[in-house]
Scaffold this motif. Structure first.
Motif, PDB file in Angstrom:
ATOM      1  N   ILE A   1     -23.754 -22.665   8.361  1.00 30.90           N
ATOM      2  CA  ILE A   1     -24.224 -22.512   6.980  1.00 30.90           C
ATOM      3  C   ILE A   1     -23.053 -22.207   6.059  1.00 30.90           C
ATOM      4  O   ILE A   1     -22.932 -22.780   4.964  1.00 30.90           O
ATOM      5  N   ALA A   2     -22.169 -21.283   6.514  1.00 29.47           N
ATOM      6  CA  ALA A   2     -21.014 -20.897   5.689  1.00 29.47           C
ATOM      7  C   ALA A   2     -20.121 -22.097   5.411  1.00 29.47           C
ATOM      8  O   ALA A   2     -19.656 -22.295   4.286  1.00 29.47           O
ATOM      9  N   ASP A   3     -19.883 -22.885   6.445  1.00 25.49           N
ATOM     10  CA  ASP A   3     -19.028 -24.069   6.279  1.00 25.49           C
ATOM     11  C   ASP A   3     -19.690 -25.079   5.331  1.00 25.49           C
ATOM     12  O   ASP A   3     -19.021 -25.706   4.506  1.00 25.49           O
ATOM     13  N   LYS A   4     -20.988 -25.252   5.436  1.00 24.49           N
ATOM     14  CA  LYS A   4     -21.691 -26.246   4.631  1.00 24.49           C
ATOM     15  C   LYS A   4     -21.693 -25.873   3.150  1.00 24.49           C
ATOM     16  O   LYS A   4     -21.576 -26.731   2.262  1.00 24.49           O
ATOM     17  N   LEU A   5     -21.785 -24.556   2.877  1.00 24.02           N
ATOM     18  CA  LEU A   5     -21.859 -24.104   1.488  1.00 24.02           C
ATOM     19  C   LEU A   5     -20.524 -23.607   0.945  1.00 24.02           C
ATOM     20  O   LEU A   5     -20.446 -23.197  -0.219  1.00 24.02           O
ATOM     21  N   ALA A   6     -19.508 -23.614   1.817  1.00 22.80           N
ATOM     22  CA  ALA A   6     -18.168 -23.139   1.412  1.00 22.80           C
ATOM     23  C   ALA A   6     -18.220 -21.687   0.955  1.00 22.80           C
ATOM     24  O   ALA A   6     -17.683 -21.306  -0.108  1.00 22.80           O
ATOM     25  N   ILE A   7     -18.899 -20.850   1.754  1.00 21.55           N
ATOM     26  CA  ILE A   7     -18.962 -19.415   1.477  1.00 21.55           C
ATOM     27  C   ILE A   7     -18.634 -18.684   2.764  1.00 21.55           C
ATOM     28  O   ILE A   7     -18.491 -19.291   3.839  1.00 21.55           O
ATOM     29  N   SER A   8     -18.534 -17.344   2.677  1.00 18.19           N
ATOM     30  CA  SER A   8     -18.183 -16.565   3.867  1.00 18.19           C
ATOM     31  C   SER A   8     -19.409 -16.343   4.740  1.00 18.19           C
ATOM     32  O   SER A   8     -20.541 -16.357   4.263  1.00 18.19           O
TER      33      SER A   8
END
Length: 388
Positions: free
Chosen positions: A51-58
């Motif tokens: 999820i973090a990678d997909k949304l570019a968040i931590s």
């Protein structure tokens, strides 16, 4: 946390649809959109890292959002301040507003249509909810509205017809008709046989009405009759109109005999012709009582002049109330005739249509049915009926 990453978020269909609508909105904070997507992705079984990678968040942001969901539900996960966005439930005031919109005529709200469709009602509620003070409804789903209307037993997509009582004397006139039906009932003995007075003077009661505009329609190609391969009648969709006929008819409520007159029109002259048929049919000492509506032909000057030529008391009219044609038993006969004979009828000429109408009456009169009225008859006593 490891166990949390491997679980699926338990989202209802309504919550999932709500989150999907938030994830596509451009008028709310970006972080709310991200949080909605986090919850959707987690409900699909994605890991925190995915999820973090997909949304570019931590991954910490993902964990925090999911943790808040488990602790406080959907609102806690989406919004930093309680109820700054979607309330936990749709309020009673919001529901009352939806009901008021569903009860209004779409044409009065700027639409061309007369009735709501589920799609147009849903769209209107979403579009105007915020300005009405119910921002939660701006993202309400179509299935929710459908379910809500079903719970309220509301069907703003359908029309159900009724007859408005526009006659101020409706109850009085209905009572007069019911008295007639009670008097007819009293003319039969306990075995259902007609009681004939010693002087042989009877009151004949005829339930009368007109059925205008019966269309004579011909085919442009012969019908294809049913076969073992095709069980229905096949008919060319094109047809030819040959004109219309009017049926003037009455039912003798003592014998069940149906009396027809087919005509090109249903004017006073036609009605008088029908009265002449009745006058010729029944012995001169009988009173012919006719239950009929307030059509102008029944009360015209021409009709009154004819009645003045008849012996006193020969004809007696009992009028049904305005919009009370259902009180006249011949209406049931016309309905039966439409189903049995007129539905889908095709003829080669108006003459054939007339002949087949008369033939139908001949068939019916081979085994006549005596009609008995039941509605509100328990409110009419024999003493009252006998005193009139």
């Amino acid at each position: 946390m490891n166990a949390m990453r491997k679980t699926y978020l338990p989202l209802s269909d309504e919550d999932r649809n709500y989150l999907k609508s938030l994830s596509k909105k451009r008028t709310i904070q970006a972080q709310v959109v991200d949080r909605a997507r986090i919850l959707l992705y987690k409900a699909d079984g994605m890991t925190f890292q995915q999820i973090a990678d997909k949304l570019a968040i931590s991954t910490a942001t993902v964990r925090l959002c999911v943790s808040k969901f488990h602790k406080g539900g959907l609102d806690a996960a989406l919004f930093d301040v309680q109820r700054s966005g979607r309330p936990s439930e749709i309020t009673d005031d919001a529901k009352a507003w939806m009901i008021s919109i569903a009860c209004q005529r779409p044409a009065e709200l700027g639409y061309a249509q007369e009735l709501w469709t589920l799609a147009s009602l849903h769209k209107y509620i979403q579009k105007h909810a915020e300005e009405a003070g119910y921002p939660r409804l701006s993202t309400v789903t179509k299935p929710y509205i459908q379910k809500f209307l079903r719970e309220q037993d509301m069907k703003p997509f359908k029309i159900k017809y009724y007859c408005e009582k526009r006659d101020p004397d409706f109850e009085t006139k209905m009572h007069e008709v019911l008295l007639v039906y009670k008097q007819i009932e009293m003319q039969f003995d306990e075995n259902g046989d007609l009681i004939v007075p010693d002087d042989y003077k009877l009151t004949i009661t005829v339930s009368y009405d007109e059925k205008p505009g019966i269309q004579a329609i011909s085919n442009t190609a012969p019908d294809l009759r049913p076969t073992p391969e095709h069980g229905e009648v096949y008919r060319d969709a094109e047809y030819k109109r040959l004109g219309t006929l009017s049926l003037l008819a009455g039912i003798d409520l003592l014998t069940g005999e149906a009396i027809p007159l087919v005509s090109e029109t249903h004017k006073s002259s036609d009605f008088i012709e029908f009265l002449k048929i009745l006058d010729k049919k029944y012995p001169s000492q009988d009173t012919i009582r006719i239950i009929l509506d307030n059509h102008s032909a029944h009360t015209s000057k021409e009709t009154r002049c004819f009645l003045d030529t008849m012996p006193k008391g020969r004809f007696k009219f009992v009028f049904t109330p305005k919009h009370g044609s259902w009180l006249n038993m011949i209406e049931s006969f016309f309905s039966k005739m439409t189903r049995q004979m007129l539905h889908g009828i095709r003829v080669n000429s108006k003459q054939e249509l007339e002949e087949r109408i008369y033939k139908y009456f001949d068939e019916i009169n081979r085994e006549p049915v005596v009609y008995h009225w039941k509605y509100k008859m328990d409110e009419i006593s024999e003493e009252e009926a006998a005193s009139v």
